[in-house]
Design a protein around this motif. Structure first.
Motif, PDB file in Angstrom:
ATOM      1  N   GLY A 253      46.462  96.155 -53.050  1.00 42.02           N
ATOM      2  CA  GLY A 253      47.583  96.388 -52.143  1.00 42.02           C
ATOM      3  C   GLY A 253      47.134  96.867 -50.777  1.00 42.02           C
ATOM      4  N   ILE A 254      46.161  97.770 -50.762  1.00 46.46           N
ATOM      5  CA  ILE A 254      45.641  98.261 -49.482  1.00 46.46           C
ATOM      6  C   ILE A 254      44.981  97.125 -48.712  1.00 46.46           C
ATOM      7  CG2 ILE A 254      43.902  99.783 -48.451  1.00 46.46           C
ATOM      8  CD1 ILE A 254      44.541 101.772 -50.767  1.00 46.46           C
ATOM      9  N   LEU A 255      44.190  96.311 -49.409  1.00 49.78           N
ATOM     10  CA  LEU A 255      43.565  95.168 -48.739  1.00 49.78           C
ATOM     11  C   LEU A 255      44.617  94.188 -48.222  1.00 49.78           C
ATOM     12  CD1 LEU A 255      40.457  94.251 -50.916  1.00 49.78           C
ATOM     13  CD2 LEU A 255      40.488  95.149 -48.595  1.00 49.78           C
ATOM     14  N   GLY A 256      45.670  93.971 -49.009  1.00 48.25           N
ATOM     15  CA  GLY A 256      46.741  93.073 -48.568  1.00 48.25           C
ATOM     16  C   GLY A 256      47.397  93.552 -47.292  1.00 48.25           C
ATOM     17  N   TYR A 257      47.566  94.860 -47.177  1.00 49.61           N
ATOM     18  CA  TYR A 257      48.132  95.435 -45.955  1.00 49.61           C
ATOM     19  C   TYR A 257      47.249  95.109 -44.747  1.00 49.61           C
ATOM     20  CZ  TYR A 257      49.789  99.013 -42.718  1.00 49.61           C
ATOM     21  OH  TYR A 257      50.281  99.673 -41.614  1.00 49.61           O
ATOM     22  N   PHE A 258      45.930  95.269 -44.922  1.00 47.98           N
ATOM     23  CA  PHE A 258      45.013  94.964 -43.815  1.00 47.98           C
ATOM     24  C   PHE A 258      44.942  93.472 -43.532  1.00 47.98           C
ATOM     25  CE2 PHE A 258      43.124  99.180 -44.936  1.00 47.98           C
ATOM     26  CZ  PHE A 258      43.416  99.790 -43.726  1.00 47.98           C
ATOM     27  N   ILE A 259      45.040  92.655 -44.566  1.00 41.89           N
ATOM     28  CA  ILE A 259      45.026  91.201 -44.365  1.00 41.89           C
ATOM     29  C   ILE A 259      46.237  90.770 -43.552  1.00 41.89           C
ATOM     30  CG2 ILE A 259      45.255  88.982 -45.550  1.00 41.89           C
ATOM     31  CD1 ILE A 259      43.651  90.258 -47.867  1.00 41.89           C
ATOM     32  N   TYR A 260      47.379  91.375 -43.832  1.00 42.76           N
ATOM     33  CA  TYR A 260      48.611  91.013 -43.126  1.00 42.76           C
ATOM     34  C   TYR A 260      48.470  91.242 -41.627  1.00 42.76           C
ATOM     35  CZ  TYR A 260      53.531  90.909 -41.838  1.00 42.76           C
ATOM     36  OH  TYR A 260      54.730  90.609 -41.247  1.00 42.76           O
ATOM     37  N   PHE A 261      47.790  92.318 -41.242  1.00 44.25           N
ATOM     38  CA  PHE A 261      47.681  92.635 -39.813  1.00 44.25           C
ATOM     39  C   PHE A 261      46.448  92.050 -39.150  1.00 44.25           C
ATOM     40  CE2 PHE A 261      50.591  96.008 -41.221  1.00 44.25           C
ATOM     41  CZ  PHE A 261      51.627  95.731 -40.347  1.00 44.25           C
ATOM     42  N   THR A 262      45.377  91.792 -39.912  1.00 45.25           N
ATOM     43  CA  THR A 262      44.158  91.283 -39.293  1.00 45.25           C
ATOM     44  C   THR A 262      43.920  89.798 -39.551  1.00 45.25           C
ATOM     45  OG1 THR A 262      42.740  91.856 -41.173  1.00 45.25           O
ATOM     46  CG2 THR A 262      43.052  93.543 -39.473  1.00 45.25           C
ATOM     47  N   GLY A 263      44.351  89.305 -40.716  1.00 45.98           N
ATOM     48  CA  GLY A 263      44.105  87.906 -41.050  1.00 45.98           C
ATOM     49  C   GLY A 263      42.653  87.613 -41.364  1.00 45.98           C
ATOM     50  N   ASN A 264      41.891  88.618 -41.746  1.00 41.61           N
ATOM     51  CA  ASN A 264      40.467  88.473 -42.030  1.00 41.61           C
ATOM     52  C   ASN A 264      40.272  87.651 -43.310  1.00 41.61           C
ATOM     53  OD1 ASN A 264      37.763  88.818 -42.693  1.00 41.61           O
ATOM     54  ND2 ASN A 264      37.719  90.934 -41.958  1.00 41.61           N
ATOM     55  N   PRO A 265      39.559  86.497 -43.217  1.00 41.66           N
ATOM     56  CA  PRO A 265      39.383  85.649 -44.401  1.00 41.66           C
ATOM     57  C   PRO A 265      38.476  86.272 -45.470  1.00 41.66           C
ATOM     58  CG  PRO A 265      38.241  84.704 -42.518  1.00 41.66           C
ATOM     59  CD  PRO A 265      39.017  85.879 -42.011  1.00 41.66           C
ATOM     60  N   ILE A 266      37.550  87.115 -45.063  1.00 45.56           N
ATOM     61  CA  ILE A 266      36.677  87.764 -46.049  1.00 45.56           C
ATOM     62  C   ILE A 266      37.495  88.728 -46.902  1.00 45.56           C
ATOM     63  CG2 ILE A 266      34.703  89.317 -46.348  1.00 45.56           C
ATOM     64  CD1 ILE A 266      33.511  88.008 -43.837  1.00 45.56           C
ATOM     65  N   LEU A 267      38.402  89.458 -46.265  1.00 42.84           N
ATOM     66  CA  LEU A 267      39.276  90.351 -47.022  1.00 42.84           C
ATOM     67  C   LEU A 267      40.180  89.559 -47.963  1.00 42.84           C
ATOM     68  CD1 LEU A 267      40.424  93.057 -44.427  1.00 42.84           C
ATOM     69  CD2 LEU A 267      38.740  93.279 -46.248  1.00 42.84           C
ATOM     70  N   SER A 268      40.577  88.362 -47.545  1.00 43.99           N
ATOM     71  CA  SER A 268      41.418  87.522 -48.399  1.00 43.99           C
ATOM     72  C   SER A 268      40.686  87.116 -49.672  1.00 43.99           C
ATOM     73  CB  SER A 268      41.862  86.264 -47.653  1.00 43.99           C
ATOM     74  OG  SER A 268      42.686  86.594 -46.577  1.00 43.99           O
ATOM     75  N   VAL A 269      39.414  86.811 -49.540  1.00 46.27           N
ATOM     76  CA  VAL A 269      38.620  86.428 -50.717  1.00 46.27           C
ATOM     77  C   VAL A 269      38.446  87.627 -51.651  1.00 46.27           C
ATOM     78  CG1 VAL A 269      36.343  85.648 -51.482  1.00 46.27           C
ATOM     79  CG2 VAL A 269      37.437  84.548 -49.537  1.00 46.27           C
ATOM     80  N   ILE A 270      38.155  88.798 -51.086  1.00 44.28           N
ATOM     81  CA  ILE A 270      38.027  90.010 -51.905  1.00 44.28           C
ATOM     82  C   ILE A 270      39.361  90.321 -52.582  1.00 44.28           C
ATOM     83  CG2 ILE A 270      37.559  92.495 -51.831  1.00 44.28           C
ATOM     84  CD1 ILE A 270      35.639  91.883 -49.481  1.00 44.28           C
ATOM     85  N   HIS A 271      40.455  90.157 -51.853  1.00 42.22           N
ATOM     86  CA  HIS A 271      41.808  90.363 -52.371  1.00 42.22           C
ATOM     87  C   HIS A 271      42.049  89.447 -53.579  1.00 42.22           C
ATOM     88  CE1 HIS A 271      46.022  91.585 -51.769  1.00 42.22           C
ATOM     89  NE2 HIS A 271      46.388  90.313 -51.842  1.00 42.22           N
ATOM     90  N   LEU A 272      41.643  88.198 -53.475  1.00 41.16           N
ATOM     91  CA  LEU A 272      41.798  87.233 -54.558  1.00 41.16           C
ATOM     92  C   LEU A 272      40.953  87.623 -55.765  1.00 41.16           C
ATOM     93  CD1 LEU A 272      42.720  84.533 -55.792  1.00 41.16           C
ATOM     94  CD2 LEU A 272      40.806  83.458 -54.588  1.00 41.16           C
ATOM     95  N   ILE A 273      39.721  88.013 -55.547  1.00 40.70           N
ATOM     96  CA  ILE A 273      38.835  88.380 -56.655  1.00 40.70           C
ATOM     97  C   ILE A 273      39.383  89.591 -57.410  1.00 40.70           C
ATOM     98  CG2 ILE A 273      36.537  89.283 -57.212  1.00 40.70           C
ATOM     99  CD1 ILE A 273      35.489  87.446 -54.925  1.00 40.70           C
ATOM    100  N   LEU A 274      39.895  90.573 -56.681  1.00 41.83           N
ATOM    101  CA  LEU A 274      40.493  91.731 -57.340  1.00 41.83           C
ATOM    102  C   LEU A 274      41.740  91.338 -58.128  1.00 41.83           C
ATOM    103  CD1 LEU A 274      40.088  94.425 -54.554  1.00 41.83           C
ATOM    104  CD2 LEU A 274      38.781  94.230 -56.668  1.00 41.83           C
ATOM    105  N   ALA A 275      42.525  90.409 -57.591  1.00 40.22           N
ATOM    106  CA  ALA A 275      43.714  89.936 -58.304  1.00 40.22           C
ATOM    107  C   ALA A 275      43.316  89.198 -59.584  1.00 40.22           C
ATOM    108  CB  ALA A 275      44.543  89.028 -57.399  1.00 40.22           C
ATOM    109  N   LEU A 276      42.218  88.469 -59.538  1.00 41.20           N
ATOM    110  CA  LEU A 276      41.720  87.811 -60.752  1.00 41.20           C
ATOM    111  C   LEU A 276      41.291  88.844 -61.790  1.00 41.20           C
ATOM    112  CD1 LEU A 276      39.677  84.880 -59.185  1.00 41.20           C
ATOM    113  CD2 LEU A 276      41.818  84.709 -60.483  1.00 41.20           C
ATOM    114  N   GLY A 277      40.818  89.998 -61.331  1.00 39.66           N
ATOM    115  CA  GLY A 277      40.477  91.079 -62.242  1.00 39.66           C
ATOM    116  C   GLY A 277      41.694  91.586 -62.995  1.00 39.66           C
ATOM    117  N   LEU A 278      42.834  91.641 -62.327  1.00 39.56           N
ATOM    118  CA  LEU A 278      44.079  92.026 -63.000  1.00 39.56           C
ATOM    119  C   LEU A 278      44.429  91.040 -64.112  1.00 39.56           C
ATOM    120  CD1 LEU A 278      46.516  93.173 -60.183  1.00 39.56           C
ATOM    121  CD2 LEU A 278      45.845  94.478 -62.171  1.00 39.56           C
TER     122      LEU A 278
END
Length: 114
Positions: A74-99
């Motif tokens: 969730g914290i990473l998603g907040y930063f992705i929304y404002f920055t659009g950083n693709p690296i954070l998006s990939v990390i966000h996805l990997i953590l979601a796969l962990g769920l």
């Protein structure tokens, strides 16, 4: 009953990943964003309810891991929304796969106990 709960948790996590991918490919719409925010709230409720119902220490630790993954994602998603950083998006996805993985493991524990 708990098996169904873990199955729903995994399904909501997969739905969350699909909505996130739609937002990446087609742009952020307010409808998709609202679903992308609502689903983790439902997952949080599943985690809290499940934590109160399980008795095994392993299952409790997995649920606490899910809680940590949910908060960090969730914290990473907040930063992705404002920055659009693709690296954070990939990390966000990997953590979601962990769920998804953790809910699947919990479902497997229930299946094994039957």
């Amino acid at each position: 009953m708990k098996g169904l709960l873990w199955f729903i948790g995994a399904g909501l996590s997969i739905l969350q990943i699909i909505i996130g991918n739609l937002m990446i490919f087609y742009g952020i719409s307010s409808l998709l964003l609202s679903f992308h925010v609502l689903i983790p709230i439902l997952i949080l409720l599943i985690i809290i309810y499940g934590y109160r119902k399980v008795k095994s220490g392993v299952e409790k630790r997995i649920l606490m891991g899910n809680l940590g993954l949910l908060i960090i994602t969730g914290i990473l998603g907040y930063f992705i929304y404002f920055t659009g950083n693709p690296i954070l998006s990939v990390i966000h996805l990997i953590l979601a796969l962990g769920l998804v993985s953790n809910f699947s493991v919990l479902y497997g524990f229930e299946w094994q106990q039957m």
